[in-house]
Design a protein around this motif. Sequence first.
Motif, mmCIF file in Angstrom:
data_model
loop_
_atom_site.group_PDB
_atom_site.id
_atom_site.type_symbol
_atom_site.label_atom_id
_atom_site.label_comp_id
_atom_site.label_asym_id
_atom_site.label_seq_id
_atom_site.Cartn_x
_atom_site.Cartn_y
_atom_site.Cartn_z
ATOM 1 N N ARG A 112 45.294 37.962 38.840
ATOM 2 C CA ARG A 112 46.633 37.813 39.417
ATOM 3 C C ARG A 112 47.619 38.768 38.759
ATOM 4 N N ALA A 113 47.431 39.010 37.463
ATOM 5 C CA ALA A 113 48.379 39.839 36.718
ATOM 6 C C ALA A 113 48.338 41.303 37.154
ATOM 7 N N VAL A 114 47.172 41.774 37.614
ATOM 8 C CA VAL A 114 47.070 43.201 37.957
ATOM 9 C C VAL A 114 46.816 43.450 39.440
ATOM 10 N N ASN A 115 46.726 42.368 40.250
ATOM 11 C CA ASN A 115 46.337 42.537 41.646
ATOM 12 C C ASN A 115 47.157 43.589 42.382
ATOM 13 N N GLY A 116 48.471 43.614 42.115
ATOM 14 C CA GLY A 116 49.341 44.561 42.810
ATOM 15 C C GLY A 116 49.002 46.013 42.512
ATOM 16 N N LEU A 117 48.238 46.239 41.455
ATOM 17 C CA LEU A 117 47.890 47.610 41.076
ATOM 18 C C LEU A 117 46.560 48.045 41.687
ATOM 19 N N LEU A 118 45.744 47.089 42.137
ATOM 20 C CA LEU A 118 44.393 47.415 42.609
ATOM 21 C C LEU A 118 44.437 48.081 43.980
ATOM 22 N N ARG A 119 43.624 49.117 44.169
ATOM 23 C CA ARG A 119 43.606 49.831 45.446
ATOM 24 C C ARG A 119 42.249 49.751 46.138
ATOM 25 N N SER A 120 41.224 49.245 45.481
ATOM 26 C CA SER A 120 39.887 49.262 46.091
ATOM 27 C C SER A 120 39.173 47.945 45.838
ATOM 28 N N ASP A 121 37.969 47.846 46.406
ATOM 29 C CA ASP A 121 37.067 46.757 46.045
ATOM 30 C C ASP A 121 36.324 47.207 44.775
ATOM 31 N N ILE A 122 35.328 46.459 44.327
ATOM 32 C CA ILE A 122 34.612 46.782 43.088
ATOM 33 C C ILE A 122 34.041 48.199 43.156
ATOM 34 N N ARG A 179 34.559 34.382 39.708
ATOM 35 C CA ARG A 179 35.263 33.987 38.492
ATOM 36 C C ARG A 179 36.442 34.924 38.240
ATOM 37 N N LEU A 180 36.187 36.206 38.475
ATOM 38 C CA LEU A 180 37.235 37.219 38.303
ATOM 39 C C LEU A 180 38.404 36.946 39.257
ATOM 40 N N LEU A 181 38.072 36.690 40.535
ATOM 41 C CA LEU A 181 39.113 36.521 41.548
ATOM 42 C C LEU A 181 39.975 35.295 41.281
ATOM 43 N N LEU A 182 39.396 34.282 40.622
ATOM 44 C CA LEU A 182 40.147 33.057 40.361
ATOM 45 C C LEU A 182 40.889 33.111 39.021
ATOM 46 N N SER A 183 40.848 34.253 38.317
ATOM 47 C CA SER A 183 41.393 34.309 36.958
ATOM 48 C C SER A 183 42.860 34.754 36.934
ATOM 49 N N PRO A 184 43.608 34.346 35.899
ATOM 50 C CA PRO A 184 44.985 34.828 35.741
ATOM 51 C C PRO A 184 45.034 36.341 35.514
ATOM 52 N N ALA A 185 43.988 36.899 34.901
ATOM 53 C CA ALA A 185 43.955 38.339 34.666
ATOM 54 C C ALA A 185 44.019 39.100 35.995
#
Lengths: 200, 137, 275
Positions: free
Chosen positions: C204-214, C196-202
């Motif tokens: 997409r909005a921060v994906n470029g900032l993420l550096r790791s998995d959960i 659900r998280l991966l399919l959310s607009p939230a």
Amino acid sequence: MTTTMDRRSLLTRAALGATGLVAAGAMGSLAPETAFAAATQYPEPGQPDPNFAEGLIIGRNQDLLQVQGSDGRLHRIQLTGVTSVWKLRPTTLDQVRVGDGLYARGVLMPDGTLAAESVWVNIVNLTVSITSIGRSTLQLEHHGQKVVGYVQPGLTAAVYNGTPAVSDLSMLKVGRHAQVIGAWRPGTNEIDIATVYASN
Amino acid sequence: MAGLNGEVSWFCCGNAWGPCASTGRGACGTCHSGNFQHAWPNTSDACFAITHPDTCGVTGMSRRTCGFRHSTTNLCNGSRVVTSIADCGPQTDLFCGERACCGGTCASNRIVDLTPAAFSAIASLSAGLIPCTIDVG
Amino acid sequence: MFAHQVAAAQPLLIGLLLLWSSYGKVVRRDSAERTALPRLVGETRAAPAYHAVGAIEAVIALALLLPPAWTIEAVAAAVLAGGFTGYLIYAKIVVPDASCGCIGSSAKPVGRRAIGRTVLLLATALAATTADDGWWSIGSVAVVAVLVLEAAAFVMLSAELDRYWLLPLRRLRVEITHPLAGTATNDVPLAATQRRLLLSPAYRAVNGLLRSDIHDYWDDEDWRFVSYTARYDGRPATAVFAVPHQDSTPEAVRVAVVDETSGQTLYRPTLLATA
């Protein structure tokens, strides 16, 4: 443990919007895609990625792992407090053990060490057929080899034809194919099942 | 074949650890989990007979052979990798009708499998399955 | 007398089994690649050797099935069965991953059942060497019953046939009482939250900032929280998502990027979260 609780409670409040922002400009000011594109450089197709490592952990000295790649290469992988660890579920650094298999992604440092951002320990993704169903196991066949899949109560989830994952495994059928994401038990043909995607 | 939408997963190859010990170097003899490579369902007649994307109504899947380059873009975050064909797969016909949408774009059926090195560059290995779009790399 | 009749009946069973076995090798031209033959006789000679074995099987099978009944036919079958047994034990020890190559093109490695089957074949062939009559002379129901039992034993030892009887049996058992019927709970699996998280607009909005998995996850009342390591403006940060347990719309997922040392929220795509 207290720090984990403090940390979680801070993050909980932040995610729900109960904390203030540093600056008003921080609301949607940055275009994340641009930042991402600038930071990544990928290898030529068909070539290995220097920022990725795969293999068996043959040594661990504090948070530095020695990993023997299946292509014969040796990797040194540095874990830090910000490294995410997956071992059947998101977990902590101390769960990474000698004898485990691993995939790691991070940044290759000038000294040849891979500073890991994400590690996935013992993770497997297998297309199998279900040959038998027991009370706590699925007997699976993968490329003609027997694999025993353990169901973990409270964790194992099933996806039936793209619908959201549920804990109900009672619609799995003997003789059908499935895709299984799980964690290998080192030295055995057994896995613990995280998610099973049932075929139709 | 521009912009074929579908689902992407990952697979291991190259006689690695655990259940990957018996997977071999793939149909092309070059496959390795650490390389930027992928499996494609239509690399030969024999391959197509196993994967049968046509059973799910997937058309426009061209015959491409070992070493051919495709780009895979994660529809949920826009990340993209370019990889070359190293194996036959996935078995599209086993999972007909699976569908996922991201930001208004939807994708159905499994059309490509990436190596762990390539998949982890655009998504999390633990997520396993992601909607994507495929182009000629 | 009964023992003689049973012995005389054996060629029928052996003949049919060998015909079936040779079918894959001679008519369907199954590949010898996955068997232990390349290791035993060399890569180039594996396929001709495999097909030659099929031809020998067919010849012996036809000789056994058709009159007249000569003891030499049964002896040949016994020699062949002995060869098979030796070959399979060799394969199991030297090339454990090799497929049996016995009947059909199963990729399954040589198992105890395959060896058990050749031992049974050897035993029936040895019994057949003691026969004085052809199988067509049997008239007793008891002998037919023995044959049926033997055939059943062969079927049970043939992994190639499991899908015709063993899988349906297991399927039936699972349908009557599914062993995993008690697994359904109201808990939301992490896999469902993650998707659900991966399919959310939230996301997409921060994906470029993420550096790791959960990195961490926990529940608080009606929400599940999932944190990732992130970077914001060149400094370390944490991205934390809030995914409601009940509301499954992608827009219900919220996210904030937090500086953990100062406790301040650096970035929050508010408009997406409330859209």
